[in-house]
Design an enzyme around this catalytic site. Structure first.
Site, PDB file in Angstrom:
ATOM      1  N   HIS A 190     -11.587  -6.582   6.041  1.00 53.47           N
ATOM      2  CA  HIS A 190     -12.651  -6.355   5.194  1.00 53.47           C
ATOM      3  C   HIS A 190     -13.742  -7.609   5.360  1.00 53.47           C
ATOM      4  O   HIS A 190     -14.515  -7.930   4.508  1.00 53.47           O
ATOM      5  CB  HIS A 190     -12.109  -6.474   3.743  1.00 53.47           C
TER       6      HIS A 190
ATOM      7  N   THR B   4       0.363  -5.353  -1.338  1.00 54.91           N
ATOM      8  CA  THR B   4      -0.990  -4.611  -1.301  1.00 54.91           C
ATOM      9  C   THR B   4      -0.731  -3.371  -2.095  1.00 54.91           C
ATOM     10  O   THR B   4       0.332  -2.406  -1.835  1.00 54.91           O
ATOM     11  CB  THR B   4      -1.794  -4.074  -0.223  1.00 54.91           C
TER      12      THR B   4
END
Ligand code: NAD
Ligand code: ZN
Length: 249
Positions: free
Chosen positions: A122, A192
């Site tokens: 990201h 996550t």
């Protein structure tokens, strides 16, 4: 049902035999470094409106977005240090046991721990990018003395070089991550939730190719019953050092 101790031994056994191991990390690995994740009881979205990270909102109201970004990310990141989970992954990389590390995090803690080559799926908070002339500047705290920060070259609006909702994945990070997943015979999912797409497709690819998928999470995630082959419930900063102690090579 195996006890956690038996599962830790099993994980060590799998990792010992790995020929291509990849780790895939999310905000949970940095929680013990004092950086709150987005989701969960202590998550950021219990306090802030996620629209501050939407590209459209940012372009319309950069000052409001930047106030939140400065507080949520840059303020917290400057105090944070890598924790034992980051250090174990860096040790495994140095020992050539971990071949690829993909992170969704933007905090640079893997790099600080010694994983300079971590793939930032990201982007990262380390650079700012000018929305007008593409100028890329290394972050330094003085840049945020005025909000929103402006480009020294053209006075355009500066944005952190991590992706906002509504933006595409950096192409090289995308390619490298999917390639690593395809090459993996052992794939670690750490901290996550699996709620963010397309990142959440990466572990599926490894699983589909036949990799053993070991997941470490404080709670059950989207992966646990679908993708994971061995689930270790607990905190990454405790579980990873415990596995490390059980490794033979
Ligand atoms: P998430 O916030 O959606 O989920 C965090 C996960 O970590 C949860 O499943 C939770 O149970 C788990 N967890 C919490 N503490 C843990 C611990 N000590 N050990 C193990 N697991 C723990 O995070 P995500 O899946 O990474 O997705 C959110 C997105 O937010 C990512 O794209 C990331 O870029 C961004 N983000 C990054 C940071 C950071 O850079 N540190 C922080 C917040 C959000
Ligand atoms: Zn500019």
């Amino acid at each position: 049902m195996d006890t956690l101790q038996q599962k830790l031994s099993k994980a060590a056994e799998i990792i010992n035999k790995a020929s291509y191991m990849t780790a895939f990390t999310g905000a949970g690995i940095s929680a013990e470094s004092g950086i709150p994740p987005f989701r969960g009881d202590d998550g950021i979205w219990n306090q802030y409106n996620p629209q501050v990270l939407e590209l459209n909102f940012f372009m319309r109201q950069p000052e409001e977005s930047w106030k939140a970004i400065r507080e949520l990310f840059y303020g917290v990141f400057s105090e944070a240090k890598p924790n034992p989970a980051h250090h174990v992954l860096a040790k495994w990389t140095k020992g050539d046991l971990l071949k690829s590390l993909i992170t969704q995090n933007i905090d640079m803690l893997h790099q600080q721990a010694g994983n300079e080559q971590a793939i930032c799926f990201h982007g990262s908070s380390q650079y700012l990018i000018c929305m007008n002339c593409d100028n890329r500047l290394k972050f330094k705290p003085s840049i945020l003395e005025t909000i929103p920060p402006l480009c020294p070259r053209c006075n355009g609006l500066l944005k952190p070089d991590f992706i906002f909702f509504g933006e595409g994945i950096p192409p090289k990070a995308y390619r490298d991550s999917f390639e690593a997943a395809q090459n993996s015979d052992v794939f670690l999912i750490i901290g996550t939730s699996g709620e963010v797409s397309p990142a959440n497709q990466i572990p599926e690819i490894a699983r589909h190719k036949g990799a053993q998928v070991i997941e470490i999470n404080r709670d059950i995630s989207h992966y646990t019953h679908r993708t994971t082959t061995l689930f270790l419930q607990g905190e990454a900063g405790t579980i990873l050092p415990e596995i490390d102690l059980l490794l033979t090579n």
